[in-house]
Design a protein around this motif. Sequence first.
Motif, PDB file in Angstrom:
ATOM      1  N   HIS A 164       0.802  -1.237   0.000  1.00 57.73           N
ATOM      2  CA  HIS A 164       0.000   0.000   0.000  1.00 57.73           C
ATOM      3  C   HIS A 164       0.828   1.277   0.000  1.00 57.73           C
ATOM      4  CE1 HIS A 164       0.156  -0.925   4.435  1.00 57.73           C
ATOM      5  NE2 HIS A 164      -0.024   0.369   4.633  1.00 57.73           N
ATOM      6  N   CYS A 165       1.877   1.313  -0.847  1.00 61.26           N
ATOM      7  CA  CYS A 165       2.777   2.474  -0.920  1.00 61.26           C
ATOM      8  C   CYS A 165       2.033   3.750  -1.305  1.00 61.26           C
ATOM      9  CB  CYS A 165       3.892   2.208  -1.931  1.00 61.26           C
ATOM     10  SG  CYS A 165       4.707   0.624  -1.710  1.00 61.26           S
ATOM     11  N   GLY A 166       1.040   3.585  -2.225  1.00 62.13           N
ATOM     12  CA  GLY A 166       0.327   4.747  -2.738  1.00 62.13           C
ATOM     13  C   GLY A 166      -0.491   5.480  -1.692  1.00 62.13           C
ATOM     14  N   GLU A 167      -0.782   4.830  -0.580  1.00 61.52           N
ATOM     15  CA  GLU A 167      -1.617   5.468   0.442  1.00 61.52           C
ATOM     16  C   GLU A 167      -0.938   6.692   1.045  1.00 61.52           C
ATOM     17  OE1 GLU A 167      -4.730   4.497   1.244  1.00 61.52           O
ATOM     18  OE2 GLU A 167      -4.793   2.597   0.156  1.00 61.52           O
ATOM     19  N   CYS A 168       0.399   6.667   1.101  1.00 63.67           N
ATOM     20  CA  CYS A 168       1.118   7.843   1.598  1.00 63.67           C
ATOM     21  C   CYS A 168       1.855   8.578   0.478  1.00 63.67           C
ATOM     22  CB  CYS A 168       2.136   7.461   2.669  1.00 63.67           C
ATOM     23  SG  CYS A 168       1.404   7.041   4.258  1.00 63.67           S
ATOM     24  N   HIS A 169       2.371   7.827  -0.507  1.00 65.08           N
ATOM     25  CA  HIS A 169       3.210   8.458  -1.529  1.00 65.08           C
ATOM     26  C   HIS A 169       2.410   9.098  -2.663  1.00 65.08           C
ATOM     27  CE1 HIS A 169       7.287   7.467  -0.130  1.00 65.08           C
ATOM     28  NE2 HIS A 169       6.791   6.316   0.299  1.00 65.08           N
ATOM     29  N   THR A 170       1.099   8.983  -2.649  1.00 60.10           N
ATOM     30  CA  THR A 170       0.262   9.639  -3.651  1.00 60.10           C
ATOM     31  C   THR A 170      -0.575  10.704  -2.949  1.00 60.10           C
ATOM     32  OG1 THR A 170       0.135   7.545  -4.850  1.00 60.10           O
ATOM     33  CG2 THR A 170      -1.454   9.236  -5.476  1.00 60.10           C
ATOM     34  N   PRO A 171      -0.687  11.910  -3.576  1.00 65.49           N
ATOM     35  CA  PRO A 171      -1.508  12.941  -2.924  1.00 65.49           C
ATOM     36  C   PRO A 171      -2.983  12.555  -2.933  1.00 65.49           C
ATOM     37  CG  PRO A 171      -0.813  13.675  -5.101  1.00 65.49           C
ATOM     38  CD  PRO A 171      -0.117  12.376  -4.850  1.00 65.49           C
TER      39      PRO A 171
ATOM     40  N   ASN B 231      -7.196  13.906  -2.742  1.00 65.06           N
ATOM     41  CA  ASN B 231      -8.070  15.041  -3.029  1.00 65.06           C
ATOM     42  C   ASN B 231      -8.764  15.506  -1.743  1.00 65.06           C
ATOM     43  OD1 ASN B 231     -10.170  13.249  -2.571  1.00 65.06           O
ATOM     44  ND2 ASN B 231     -10.391  12.737  -4.730  1.00 65.06           N
ATOM     45  N   LEU B 232      -9.646  16.481  -1.889  1.00 63.15           N
ATOM     46  CA  LEU B 232     -10.251  17.118  -0.709  1.00 63.15           C
ATOM     47  C   LEU B 232     -11.032  16.146   0.167  1.00 63.15           C
ATOM     48  CD1 LEU B 232     -11.477  20.589  -2.001  1.00 63.15           C
ATOM     49  CD2 LEU B 232      -9.685  20.108  -0.311  1.00 63.15           C
ATOM     50  N   ILE B 233     -11.596  15.097  -0.441  1.00 60.18           N
ATOM     51  CA  ILE B 233     -12.360  14.164   0.383  1.00 60.18           C
ATOM     52  C   ILE B 233     -11.574  12.881   0.648  1.00 60.18           C
ATOM     53  CG2 ILE B 233     -14.654  15.064  -0.113  1.00 60.18           C
ATOM     54  CD1 ILE B 233     -14.984  12.850  -2.209  1.00 60.18           C
ATOM     55  N   GLY B 234     -10.237  13.004   0.517  1.00 63.13           N
ATOM     56  CA  GLY B 234      -9.399  11.912   0.983  1.00 63.13           C
ATOM     57  C   GLY B 234      -9.208  10.767  -0.001  1.00 63.13           C
ATOM     58  N   GLY B 235      -9.638  10.947  -1.239  1.00 63.15           N
ATOM     59  CA  GLY B 235      -9.414   9.914  -2.248  1.00 63.15           C
ATOM     60  C   GLY B 235      -8.024  10.056  -2.846  1.00 63.15           C
ATOM     61  N   VAL B 236      -7.377   8.922  -3.139  1.00 61.84           N
ATOM     62  CA  VAL B 236      -6.045   8.960  -3.751  1.00 61.84           C
ATOM     63  C   VAL B 236      -6.163   9.483  -5.189  1.00 61.84           C
ATOM     64  CG1 VAL B 236      -4.267   7.422  -4.695  1.00 61.84           C
ATOM     65  CG2 VAL B 236      -4.968   7.192  -2.313  1.00 61.84           C
ATOM     66  N   ASP B 237      -5.331  10.479  -5.541  1.00 61.84           N
ATOM     67  CA  ASP B 237      -5.360  11.086  -6.868  1.00 61.84           C
ATOM     68  C   ASP B 237      -4.465  10.267  -7.815  1.00 61.84           C
ATOM     69  OD1 ASP B 237      -5.173  12.593  -9.154  1.00 61.84           O
ATOM     70  OD2 ASP B 237      -4.341  14.381  -8.173  1.00 61.84           O
ATOM     71  N   GLN B 238      -5.104   9.337  -8.537  1.00 60.16           N
ATOM     72  CA  GLN B 238      -4.313   8.399  -9.346  1.00 60.16           C
ATOM     73  C   GLN B 238      -3.598   9.077 -10.517  1.00 60.16           C
ATOM     74  OE1 GLN B 238      -6.500   4.867 -10.338  1.00 60.16           O
ATOM     75  NE2 GLN B 238      -6.481   4.162  -8.220  1.00 60.16           N
ATOM     76  N   SER B 239      -4.013  10.304 -10.881  1.00 59.73           N
ATOM     77  CA  SER B 239      -3.317  11.001 -11.967  1.00 59.73           C
ATOM     78  C   SER B 239      -1.927  11.452 -11.504  1.00 59.73           C
ATOM     79  CB  SER B 239      -4.127  12.210 -12.434  1.00 59.73           C
ATOM     80  OG  SER B 239      -4.097  13.237 -11.451  1.00 59.73           O
ATOM     81  N   ARG B 240      -1.710  11.459 -10.197  1.00 60.47           N
ATOM     82  CA  ARG B 240      -0.394  11.823  -9.659  1.00 60.47           C
ATOM     83  C   ARG B 240       0.158  10.646  -8.840  1.00 60.47           C
ATOM     84  NH1 ARG B 240       1.343  16.382 -10.201  1.00 60.47           N
ATOM     85  NH2 ARG B 240       2.510  16.425  -8.266  1.00 60.47           N
TER      86      ARG B 240
ATOM     87  N   LEU C 100       1.989   8.072  -6.934  1.00 56.67           N
ATOM     88  CA  LEU C 100       3.304   7.960  -6.293  1.00 56.67           C
ATOM     89  C   LEU C 100       4.167   9.219  -6.409  1.00 56.67           C
ATOM     90  CD1 LEU C 100       4.272   4.258  -7.203  1.00 56.67           C
ATOM     91  CD2 LEU C 100       3.109   5.106  -5.152  1.00 56.67           C
ATOM     92  N   ALA C 101       3.526  10.368  -6.774  1.00 47.52           N
ATOM     93  CA  ALA C 101       4.289  11.609  -6.974  1.00 47.52           C
ATOM     94  C   ALA C 101       4.494  12.381  -5.670  1.00 47.52           C
ATOM     95  CB  ALA C 101       3.603  12.489  -8.010  1.00 47.52           C
ATOM     96  N   GLY C 102       4.161  11.780  -4.532  1.00 47.12           N
ATOM     97  CA  GLY C 102       4.399  12.427  -3.253  1.00 47.12           C
ATOM     98  C   GLY C 102       3.300  13.404  -2.892  1.00 47.12           C
ATOM     99  N   GLY C 103       3.220  13.741  -1.633  1.00 48.88           N
ATOM    100  CA  GLY C 103       2.195  14.673  -1.183  1.00 48.88           C
ATOM    101  C   GLY C 103       2.319  14.934   0.304  1.00 48.88           C
ATOM    102  N   PRO C 104       1.523  15.885   0.785  1.00 42.50           N
ATOM    103  CA  PRO C 104       1.551  16.174   2.221  1.00 42.50           C
ATOM    104  C   PRO C 104       1.304  14.880   3.003  1.00 42.50           C
ATOM    105  CG  PRO C 104       0.112  17.707   1.061  1.00 42.50           C
ATOM    106  CD  PRO C 104       0.502  16.652   0.075  1.00 42.50           C
ATOM    107  N   ALA C 105       2.047  14.685   4.079  1.00 41.95           N
ATOM    108  CA  ALA C 105       1.883  13.464   4.865  1.00 41.95           C
ATOM    109  C   ALA C 105       0.422  13.333   5.288  1.00 41.95           C
ATOM    110  CB  ALA C 105       2.790  13.502   6.089  1.00 41.95           C
ATOM    111  N   PRO C 106      -0.226  12.206   4.976  1.00 46.45           N
ATOM    112  CA  PRO C 106      -1.623  12.038   5.372  1.00 46.45           C
ATOM    113  C   PRO C 106      -1.753  11.854   6.880  1.00 46.45           C
ATOM    114  CG  PRO C 106      -0.814  10.033   4.336  1.00 46.45           C
ATOM    115  CD  PRO C 106       0.286  11.056   4.227  1.00 46.45           C
ATOM    116  N   GLU C 107      -0.619  11.611   7.504  1.00 47.99           N
ATOM    117  CA  GLU C 107      -0.603  11.336   8.947  1.00 47.99           C
ATOM    118  C   GLU C 107       0.672  11.973   9.483  1.00 47.99           C
ATOM    119  OE1 GLU C 107       0.758   9.386  12.362  1.00 47.99           O
ATOM    120  OE2 GLU C 107       1.482   8.422  10.555  1.00 47.99           O
ATOM    121  N   GLY C 108       0.563  12.770  10.534  1.00 44.76           N
ATOM    122  CA  GLY C 108       1.747  13.439  11.056  1.00 44.76           C
ATOM    123  C   GLY C 108       2.121  14.640  10.213  1.00 44.76           C
TER     124      GLY C 108
END
Lengths: 311, 145
Positions: free
Chosen positions: A204-211, A213-222, A224-232
């Motif tokens: 489940h790498c994409g859960e943190c390494h993918t940004p 959207n506003l309602i918490g869905g993984v943005d598959q167009s980006r 594994l492109a990184g994003g604000p830490a979903p936790e911490g």
Amino acid sequence: MMRRLATLVGILGLAAAVFLWVLSGPNPLPDEELAAMGDGDAARGETVFWAGGCGSCHAAKGAKGDDKLTLGGRHPLVTPFGTFYAPNISPHTEHGIGAWTRDQFANAMARGLAPDGSHYYPAFPYTSYACMELADIADLWAFLGTLEPVDTVNLDHDLPLIFSIRRGLGLWKWLFLSDQPVVAIDEADAQLVRGRYLVEGPAHCGECHTPRNLIGGVDQSRWLAGGPAPEGEGFIPNITPHETGIGSWTADDIAFSLESGFTPEFDSFGASMVSVQDNMARLPAGDREAIAAYLKHVRPVATRKPVEPGQ
Amino acid sequence: MRKLFFGLIAAGVMVAGSAHADAIADRKATMKGVGGAMGTLVRMVRGQADFDAQAALAAFTTMNNATTGFVDLFPEGTETGGKTTVSAKVWEDRAGFEAAVNKFAGDTAAAVAAAPADLDALKAAFGPVAGNCNACHEVYRIPQQ
């Protein structure tokens, strides 16, 4: 005339409510898939356990070594949506999942459903586990059954009222829960297929390494492109082969980093990746190489970082 | 002329913030040095470079020297800025942070004292030292690109 209109609006409103109610309901695995799942093998399940990193959230925060097999839960995940506390998934019959059936476990993993049919919050990354082989889930179930029961009582999540209605998660799942792979690859390439399976599924790498959207869905167009830490705090790095990601890393660099915790510049992993890397180090070398091959293969995407003061 | 004027103001502002910026830059440079030393050792341990007793000892010494005064590079006011990746936990749990740095100091001092004379001795000395990196970064550093 007005009365007819009011009746019509009433009927449409009711129809919409019924539609949303049905749409938000539980969608368990089909019986025939559950029947074909198999009994599971605990030894193989241990590999699934480390690939999935279960101990990084379900063991006590900061647990090391074999303490990661003590799955009493209570590890807090502090997110913008509220604080989630990982539950006890040890085989304790009262406080853990010892009284569950294998089918219930499979529905939890692949469909995010509790035994009573209610929805789990996607802090539990079933959005990734959804594409796991049911045979692997059966193996994992067998392995979890070999671990020590822990009598820790679960903590309630600390969420704002708006997120406390679990039924609404059914609509969220309708938007974001899919068992289809994210990245198209040559299906004949066994290493890539294995790498994709691990990264998109159990690990489940994409859960943190993918940004998200506003309602918490993984943005598959980006992806594994990184994003604000979903936790911490902080920014989870871009791990696509873009120059702003890890494009300069060779496949060997990636595999070695997962084995050792060192980047090619001999910086070390930090924060939550430390526990993840410790899990990855317990996989067969071929699995780390498969992950590396997949990460070299995904579409390069430029990092998009929020501008912070002083940067 | 006007450009010069604004340039001077900008320079003044930068100087005012530089004492803290220096601490951030200094601790980054120190860690970079530790990373370089680690690279020397990892290449030997992985068999990508020949064992070199002198270079290995120099690497352990660099790491040990890095711990001298290291915690002083984290004064109040350097929680943010300068692209720092420090976690607020350095200040919230100062004692824990200093204990982690002290452990690294002790483990690297032991490696220097051992002065590994062959590859097996190096591997034995390397493990305990290397474990310090992510043990400390797990708690006291935030993820960053």
